[in-house]
Design an enzyme around this catalytic site. Structure first.
Site, short mmCIF file in Angstrom:
data_model
loop_
_atom_site.label_atom_id
_atom_site.label_comp_id
_atom_site.label_asym_id
_atom_site.label_seq_id
_atom_site.Cartn_x
_atom_site.Cartn_y
_atom_site.Cartn_z
N SER B 112 -24.52 5.38 17.01
CA SER B 112 -23.21 5.61 17.57
C SER B 112 -22.62 4.53 18.21
CB SER B 112 -23.34 6.83 18.33
OG SER B 112 -22.14 7.49 18.77
N ASP B 162 -20.41 14.94 10.14
CA ASP B 162 -20.39 14.19 11.38
C ASP B 162 -19.10 14.45 11.78
OD1 ASP B 162 -20.03 12.65 13.58
OD2 ASP B 162 -21.21 10.80 12.67
N HIS B 193 -23.76 14.58 13.81
CA HIS B 193 -23.91 13.10 14.39
C HIS B 193 -25.17 12.77 14.77
CE1 HIS B 193 -21.52 9.49 16.11
NE2 HIS B 193 -22.24 9.69 17.28
#
Lengths: 310, 215
Positions: B112, B162, B193
């Site tokens: 991320s 996501d 995610h």
């Protein structure tokens, strides 16, 4: 009528294929549901139980290929035990030896014969000879003769620093009563239920805390007949014990709330309804991969990525 | 008292360093996501690259108390000026740490926010990394700078559901890095995610292949 006791136990395993082989073939439990971890659809969620997938017989696993081994410690389920007929101890001792499963010699605890052993990930299990259980129904998997087969959970043993508050929650919220003491262990029992009616609380003092991993129990779920009974249990937990259970989550086969009991073990309250036959016929339980609605459009993708079971 | 003329790596970033036990393997640079810290990805690093040295810094900006590697204006909208500055800071830290520990250029393994700064580093300071694994990464720059990546291996793993990183955005990142000459492998998983077991399997296989080639 309120039926108390354990609804299911969920644990973490190593490779899925080995997990399935051990519980399905060696222990003779029925695979009653084959689905995915709703929070990670690339991980299996396997449910084992009796022929009908009854509450009080359900052991579920998240199998992870590369998970490190857990370490037993305080705030964790130490042993998960199953009921077998009294005459089956000899059969199971032979079967464990023949299957190469590490086990202890049978011992007497609370007047019952207990055969303790480990699954391939080191999870601590026991078979407990219970008079009268031979008349309970059992799953016939073609490997273990029905007369000797596992009848569902006997109960669990929790390893705790102190037992008093956990015992009070079992009594005031889940309807258990104290049924005996043996050394530093308090036996709590849910009367009126055959399966999963025993929780032994073992006071270990300031032992090392548990570390979650392969062979660790993730949580213990207790039964609530319906949403109203679950709501009453949550009310007692909040008002009497000052605990804050989660919002209700829809696990499709049951509806759940979670809380960590003061001894550190993760508890769940799961409704008996609707059960495992909601999305496939009772005769076909566990035969096909079941996906929650949000993942159904991606079934092909998910099937391609889940580790092979056979 | 004289001021030091140079700073050591440990003075610029809070971090963990685990020396490698298998010589010759490229080290992993572990870059956590928002709200994580230098401890988060160590178990993942040990699992996907057994025996490799692990270097794991903590992001130096805070968002509501949560460590990040650079600021964002909103979810999915990056503060590109801050990203450039922070990327150079992190690249300097890596060079210092390499000198101190005698390490070859690491493979970045970012999740991320950590994957986004790893992608930015590939474009701004490519010499610092020997490759990268970008989990749930997005395109760090609206107009990416020109870079020459000379066949550096990059694994991008996206989640097809996501809610943070649209599929189009991840595809654009893959195209940018390929266009700059990286050897990009872009995989999409039926996940959101969060990291999944399938991520772990993909990364482990990919790293093992890199290590086999390096050995």
């Amino acid at each position: 009528m309120q039926i108390n006791g354990i609804h299911h136990v969920t644990a973490i395993a190593g490779p899925a294929r080995r997990n399935l082989d051990f519980y399905n073939r060696v222990l003779g439990l029925r695979l009653v549901k084959k689905t995915v971890n709703f929070d990670d659809p690339t991980t299996w969620h396997l449910y084992f139980g009796d022929a009908g997938g009854s509450p009080g017989t359900i052991l579920t696993f998240f199998p992870w290929d590369h998970v490190a081994a857990g370490r037993l410690g305080v705030g964790e389920t130490e042993v998960t035990s199953f009921r077998i007929p009294e005459a089956a101890i000899g059969y199971w001792t032979h079967r464990l030896i023949a299957s190469g499963v590490a086990h202890d010699v049978p011992q007497k605890r609370f007047g019952e014969t207990v055969l303790a052993f480990r699954d391939p990930d080191g999870m601590r299990l026991a078979l407990v000879a219970v008079p009268g259980s031979e008349s309970e129904p059992a799953w016939d998997n073609g490997e273990v003769p029905v007369e000797f087969a596992i009848r569902g959970f006997h109960g669990v043993t929790l390893l705790l620093d102190k037992t008093e508050t956990t015992a009070a929650i079992l009594r005031d919220v889940f309807g258990f009563v104290e049924a005996g003491r043996d050394g530093n262990t308090v036996r709590m029992r849910a009367e009126g239920t055959a399966h999963g009616g025993v929780v032994d609380l073992r006071a270990a003092g300031g032992f090392l805390p548990a570390r979650m991993g392969a062979g660790s129990v993730h949580h213990i779920a207790f039964r609530a007949g319906d949403d109203a009974e679950q709501a009453r249990m949550v009310k007692t937990l909040t008002e009497t014990f000052g605990l804050r259970p989660t919002e209700q989550r829809d696990r499709f086969y049951f509806r759940s709330v979670y809380f960590r009991e003061p001894g550190g073990v993760l508890f769940e309250i799961a409704t008996d309804a609707p059960g495992f036959a909601i999305d496939e016929p009772a005769d076909d339980l566990g035969s096909t991969l079941k996906l929650p609605a949000q993942y159904e459009p991606r079934r092909a993708e998910i099937e391609a990525i889940l580790p092979a079971l056979a | 008292m004289a001021l030091p003329v140079s700073t050591s790596a440990s003075e610029t970033f809070v971090h963990r360093f685990e020396p490698g036990t298998a010589p010759g393997l490229p080290p992993l640079l572990l870059l956590h996501g928002t709200g994580g810290d230098e401890n988060d990805l160590l178990p993942l690093g040990r699992t996907v690259a057994p025996g490799a040295a692990l270097l794991s810094p903590r992001g130096r900006t805070l968002e509501a108390g949560m460590p990040r590697f650079f600021r964002r204006l909103a979810e999915g909208i990056l503060d590109e000026d801050d990203l450039r500055r922070r990327t150079h800071e992190l690249a300097d830290f890596i060079e210092q740490a390499r000198a101190e520990h005698g390490l070859p250029a690491p493979i970045a393994l970012g999740f991320s926010n950590g994957a986004n700064i790893a992608a930015a580093m590939l474009l701004l300071r490519p010499e610092v990394l020997s490759g990268a694994v970008l989990l749930r990464a997005m395109s760090p720059f609206v107009k990416p700078p020109a870079a020459t990546l000379g066949g550096k291996p990059v694994l991008i793993v996206s989640g097809s559901v996501d809610p943070v990183v649209p599929e189009e955005n991840a595809a654009r990142l893959a195209a940018t890095l390929s266009g700059a000459g990286a050897a990009v492998s872009h995989r999409s998983l039926p996940t959101g995610h969060g990291l999944s077991q399938a991520d772990l399997r993909l990364v482990r296989d990919w790293v093992a292949e890199r290590q086999a080639r390096a050995a």
